[in-house]
Design a protein around this motif. Structure first.
Motif, mmCIF file in Angstrom:
data_model
loop_
_atom_site.group_PDB
_atom_site.id
_atom_site.type_symbol
_atom_site.label_atom_id
_atom_site.label_comp_id
_atom_site.label_asym_id
_atom_site.label_seq_id
_atom_site.Cartn_x
_atom_site.Cartn_y
_atom_site.Cartn_z
ATOM 1 N N ILE A 1 38.141 48.036 37.563
ATOM 2 C CA ILE A 1 39.502 48.563 37.370
ATOM 3 C C ILE A 1 40.026 49.166 38.672
ATOM 4 O O ILE A 1 41.164 48.911 39.077
ATOM 5 C CB ILE A 1 39.511 49.599 36.223
ATOM 6 C CG1 ILE A 1 39.261 48.889 34.894
ATOM 7 C CG2 ILE A 1 40.841 50.366 36.191
ATOM 8 C CD1 ILE A 1 39.065 49.814 33.707
ATOM 9 N N GLU A 2 39.162 49.912 39.341
ATOM 10 C CA GLU A 2 39.593 50.543 40.595
ATOM 11 C C GLU A 2 39.967 49.480 41.642
ATOM 12 O O GLU A 2 41.000 49.587 42.302
ATOM 13 C CB GLU A 2 38.484 51.448 41.126
ATOM 14 C CG GLU A 2 38.987 52.381 42.210
ATOM 15 C CD GLU A 2 37.867 53.214 42.807
ATOM 16 O OE1 GLU A 2 36.938 53.600 42.064
ATOM 17 O OE2 GLU A 2 37.915 53.448 44.034
ATOM 18 N N GLN A 3 39.110 48.457 41.742
ATOM 19 C CA GLN A 3 39.384 47.417 42.742
ATOM 20 C C GLN A 3 40.640 46.622 42.418
ATOM 21 O O GLN A 3 41.320 46.128 43.311
ATOM 22 C CB GLN A 3 38.189 46.462 42.843
ATOM 23 C CG GLN A 3 36.988 47.082 43.524
ATOM 24 C CD GLN A 3 35.855 46.080 43.642
ATOM 25 O OE1 GLN A 3 35.897 45.175 44.462
ATOM 26 N NE2 GLN A 3 34.841 46.230 42.810
ATOM 27 N N LEU A 4 40.929 46.445 41.124
ATOM 28 C CA LEU A 4 42.090 45.623 40.740
ATOM 29 C C LEU A 4 43.392 46.418 40.682
ATOM 30 O O LEU A 4 44.471 45.830 40.587
ATOM 31 C CB LEU A 4 41.828 44.963 39.374
ATOM 32 C CG LEU A 4 40.803 43.826 39.377
ATOM 33 C CD1 LEU A 4 40.453 43.408 37.954
ATOM 34 C CD2 LEU A 4 41.317 42.616 40.164
ATOM 35 N N SER A 5 43.285 47.751 40.732
ATOM 36 C CA SER A 5 44.487 48.573 40.541
ATOM 37 C C SER A 5 45.229 48.893 41.829
ATOM 38 O O SER A 5 45.823 49.961 41.946
ATOM 39 C CB SER A 5 44.109 49.875 39.821
ATOM 40 O OG SER A 5 43.605 49.598 38.546
ATOM 41 N N THR A 6 45.204 47.998 42.805
ATOM 42 C CA THR A 6 45.942 48.263 44.036
ATOM 43 C C THR A 6 47.265 47.501 44.000
ATOM 44 O O THR A 6 47.340 46.380 43.471
ATOM 45 C CB THR A 6 45.123 47.825 45.269
ATOM 46 O OG1 THR A 6 44.754 46.456 45.099
ATOM 47 C CG2 THR A 6 43.862 48.661 45.405
ATOM 48 N N ALA A 7 48.286 48.133 44.548
ATOM 49 C CA ALA A 7 49.643 47.588 44.447
ATOM 50 C C ALA A 7 49.759 46.190 45.060
ATOM 51 O O ALA A 7 50.524 45.353 44.579
ATOM 52 C CB ALA A 7 50.627 48.540 45.130
#
Lengths: 272, 272
Positions: free
Chosen positions: B88-94
């Motif tokens: 989730i952290e890796q995919l949650s970048t703008a």
């Protein structure tokens, strides 16, 4: 309480096998097992010896307190030859011949045990070179690329035949496909390859080499660098192939009624 | 000369890890290391304990002189949660948001380290069930299917969007794709799936579930059996989904300007 040696050896073996070509430090293991670096260093020496004796690969140890080790999967010539001979035997059955002189190979190339062997073979040729990424074109090259990527500890890149909305913007090249000399297009997401990346190209089957040449053109478009090209099988082709210097595990001759499969140039290129 | 314990433990660990869900007999190892079966049995007990303590999986031992052991990869809840949170952290970048509200995930799903984690998560849900094959549809589901197949020790099957000369004769079904309700076709080589095969379906992304429903229809056409369906990510969908009972690692909400990613139902389904 510190972990005993047998437990450390088992867990360290798993840890190294899951991360080929990745340096793991003495400090990391010392903390993980609450053990002295000197003990970890002895553990690594034992693993190195076993990996070497069994032909699993090289555990390259970096000396010193700041050191550690990295696992480089390799293969010995006799094991490589056995794998290739087994592949030939499995593929040389009459029921694999499809109309048009094609060979049915999909079952082998979707079997994880076979794919691991194929990936290990291909990765071993490039084990001592710096490779940053594996490239293939959809669809049947993908499982091979994934297995090679696994053994080299790098990502793989999938070139598509048509642009997908989920890939963002792309760069495309035209290429000549097959003996029919049909012009096709292949494209790659701009995000997926950086300039300067050292790329190993793999695919399941080569005839004239047009598809492989297309991938080389893409690598040039992205200002990346081609390190080598390996295919699972090379078929016979009338005329001049479009690329040279391709490693092949198998050679498939479907020019007559009966399909003949022979070892490709892999063993010669890698071991002689 | 018989092989000493430390060497046996290292080589046996590798051997089990490379062949999940495959019984390896005491006799095989006794011959391989020129050692007594009683010693091998003790080795297996040590490996079993370490795999259990480290959360690597279960080494299921079959007692008796004709016995052996098989390695069943599993995952513990806290490790599963960490993996999902990291994704989730890796995919949650703008910079991952593509025009049309799509999410760029291709880099993660072509990274062998990520794919191993994803494959291990998905395989663990079905570790105690009999699964004979993994099915997916080209292209982006393939690396996930391969990794799950690896951890379950079974082959994977690739459904194609168009028939290929190298696949032999095929069976095709029509399916409804996406919210646009477009009718598409998918097909599968007749050779690649036998009647009665117990199939686990995986894919990278589900919105309305039309593609997954198409694969279920194919499974019916082949008189095979559907065991379960798991996707890497489930997107939001306006309306009634075409299938139920899908496990998802991630939940992606792209209905507003900003993409929101949450854990899917995996942790609840598998651990609660």
């Amino acid at each position: 309480m510190s972990v005993r040696r047998s437990d450390r050896l088992i867990d360290m073996t798993r840890y190294f096998l899951e991360r080929p070509h990745t340096l793991v430090t003495l400090s990391f293991f010392a903390e993980r097992y609450d053990s002295a670096k000197s003990s970890i260093s002895e553990d690594m020496a034992i693993i190195k010896r076993t990996f070497s004796n069994r032909g699993t690969g090289i555990l390259e140890t970096i000396p010193g307190a700041a050191g550690g080790a990295l696992f480089i999967p390799t293969i010995q010539k006799n094991e490589a030859k056995t794998i290739i001979d087994d592949l030939i035997e499995q593929l040389s059955t009459a029921d694999r011949i499809l109309p048009g002189g094609y060979l049915y190979m999909s079952d082998l190339l979707s079997n994880p045990v076979v794919l691991k062997k194929v990936g290990r073979l291909i990765a071993s040729e490039y084990a001592q070179q710096k490779v940053d990424a594996i490239m293939t074109v959809e669809t049947k090259g993908i499982p091979i690329a994934q297995s090679v990527a696994d053994y080299l500890g790098v990502p793989f890149i999938i070139v598509r035949h048509d642009s997908k909305i989920t890939e963002g913007s792309t760069i495309s090249v035209n290429y000549v496909s097959g003996s029919s000399a049909q012009i096709k297009k292949m494209e790659l997401s701009k995000r997926s390859l950086q300039a300067g990346t050292r790329v190993l190209v793999v695919d399941d089957y080569m005839k004239g080499g047009g598809t492989l040449k297309g991938m080389q053109a893409l690598i040039n478009e992205f200002d990346a660098e081609l390190i080598g090209t390996t295919v699972f099988a090379q078929g016979n082709f009338n005329g001049q192939r479009m690329i040279d210097n391709v490693t092949s595990l198998l050679n498939v001759d479907a020019s007559r009624d009966e399909i003949q499969i022979q070892p490709g140039n892999y063993l010669t290129k890698v071991f002689d």
